[in-house]
Design an enzyme around this catalytic site. Structure first.
Site, PDB file in Angstrom:
ATOM      1  N   ASP A  88       0.801  -1.217   0.000  1.00  0.00           N
ATOM      2  CA  ASP A  88       0.000   0.000   0.000  1.00  0.00           C
ATOM      3  C   ASP A  88       0.839   1.275   0.000  1.00  0.00           C
ATOM      4  OD1 ASP A  88      -2.429   1.351  -0.036  1.00  0.00           O
ATOM      5  OD2 ASP A  88      -2.532   1.495   2.143  1.00  0.00           O
ATOM      6  N   CYS A 133     -27.465  -7.132  -3.098  1.00  0.00           N
ATOM      7  CA  CYS A 133     -27.226  -6.387  -1.856  1.00  0.00           C
ATOM      8  C   CYS A 133     -26.617  -5.022  -2.148  1.00  0.00           C
ATOM      9  CB  CYS A 133     -26.288  -7.181  -0.944  1.00  0.00           C
ATOM     10  SG  CYS A 133     -25.890  -6.344   0.601  1.00  0.00           S
ATOM     11  N   CYS A 146     -21.372  -5.062   5.864  1.00  0.00           N
ATOM     12  CA  CYS A 146     -21.398  -6.118   4.847  1.00  0.00           C
ATOM     13  C   CYS A 146     -21.884  -7.446   5.437  1.00  0.00           C
ATOM     14  CB  CYS A 146     -20.005  -6.298   4.260  1.00  0.00           C
ATOM     15  SG  CYS A 146     -19.916  -7.611   3.000  1.00  0.00           S
TER      16      CYS A 146
END
Length: 371
Positions: free
Chosen positions: A136, A193, A250
């Site tokens: 990252d 969803c 989630c």
């Protein structure tokens, strides 16, 4: 000891698991289908905000073959940092600060890079070639590559979702000049969803699978270096570093597990810290509190700016004194946030008295505008 790529994948996987990684997958060092076009569209819309480094490195970010032409394979790792509670519960304690789960322990960049280097050394020693590691901090589309490797899939919120660990995986990668057979990609399991899209307080998702970072609380409280736009301040609530809403909601988190990694365990001082105490941090105290933490990189002024926004949203008039103490802070960023917080916590007449005392002497135009 393995000496060929045919048995090498399992040896590497076993070595990486010994290092503490929870997911180890392989993919080719090429741009996954559609990745270049999606990144170009993201940048063209200006969704990256002030993160100019994304545009500067767009060609290398979109395609591993441009970043390192000699690379043949990428070993994608995932490390579980699952929390021991629902982060959404932290939003209810308005007198405390909500810090993103990933930032409550040690800085994952440092932890994972050390381990990845050991995996890379194992690869080179046993299979030759060369290897580079990324966590990252380089132009790598880690989530895209993780999906290509089968570590999970990018959900409608653009973050990686795992069937085994839900929303909570730190990603890292080892690029190698040795070619290994790739694992199968993970298909999308989001279905109909849209929980992650609907929960966002600032409506940062223009459409499924698209993120406008300029509206994202994580961007506003971490990457954004200037004053937080007024239109988003109320929605920030008590989030003082990052936001976990779209991750926490989630449904796949039913399979999530609490992290077993000691270094990612939340520090007691960062679990619902009192806003009053955080507002009193000077630079030295800030650096001491967030030593070895990813929070340290935004600096004291930006952090206290966030704390003052949370104080303004707390509804607790007892915190007005903390804001008032900071209206003559050395940082204009802090002063502006302090003025806004006061305007939310005290009566108009009281605010007018303070404005008469301070506004005329204020040298910064943005702070004067807050008065």
């Amino acid at each position: 000891m393995p000496n060929s790529t045919s048995d090498g994948r399992e040896a590497i996987r076993a070595r990486a698991l010994e290092e503490g990684f929870d997911v180890v997958r392989f993919t080719r060092a090429v741009a996954p289908a559609g990745a270049t076009a999606r990144l170009a569209a993201f940048l063209a819309h200006g969704y990256h905000g002030s993160m100019d480094w994304m545009a500067r490195n767009a060609d290398r970010r979109a395609d591993p073959a441009v970043l390192w032409p000699q690379a043949k394979s990428i070993i994608v790792t995932g490390t579980n940092y699952g929390p021991d509670h629902d982060p959404l519960d932290d939003l209810k304690a308005r007198g405390t600060g909500a810090i993103s789960v990933y930032a409550r322990g040690d800085d994952y960049h440092d932890v994972l890079k050390t381990r990845l280097k050991r995996v890379a050394a194992f690869v080179v020693k046993n299979f030759g070639g060369d290897a580079k590691v990324y966590v990252d901090t380089a132009p790598v589309l880690e989530k895209v590559l993780a999906q290509a490797a089968g570590a999970g899939w990018q959900g409608k919120h653009t973050n990686l979702v795992s069937r085994s660990f839900g929303s909570w995986l730190f990603l890292g990668s080892v690029f190698t000049t040795i070619e290994f057979a790739p694992d199968e990609a993970e298909p999308d399991h989001c279905g109909k969803c849209r929980a992650c899209l609907d929960v966002c307080p600032t409506r940062a998702f223009p459409a499924p699978y698209q993120l406008d970072a300029r509206r994202c609380i994580s961007y506003l409280t971490i990457e954004h270096k200037s004053h937080i736009p007024r239109e988003f301040r109320d929605s920030i609530g008590n989030r003082i570093y990052g936001c976990d809403d779209c991750l926490a909601v989630c449904p796949w988190n039913k399979f999530a597990r609490v992290s077993r990694e000691v270094q990612f365990k939340a520090r007691d001082a960062l679990n619902r810290p009192a806003l009053a105490e955080l507002a009193r941090l000077d630079d030295a105290a800030f650096r001491a509190l967030f030593r070895a933490s990813p929070i340290k990189r935004i600096g004291r002024d930006r952090f206290v700016r966030n704390v003052l926004i949370a104080i303004g949203n707390s509804g607790d008039r007892a915190l007005a004194g903390e804001a008032e103490r900071l209206i003559d802070d050395a940082s204009a960023l802090v002063r502006a946030a302090a003025v806004w917080a006061l305007s939310k916590l005290i009566e108009d007449a009281q605010f007018a008295v303070l404005a008469a005392r301070y506004a005329a002497a204020e040298t910064d135009a943005d702070v004067r505008e807050e008065w």
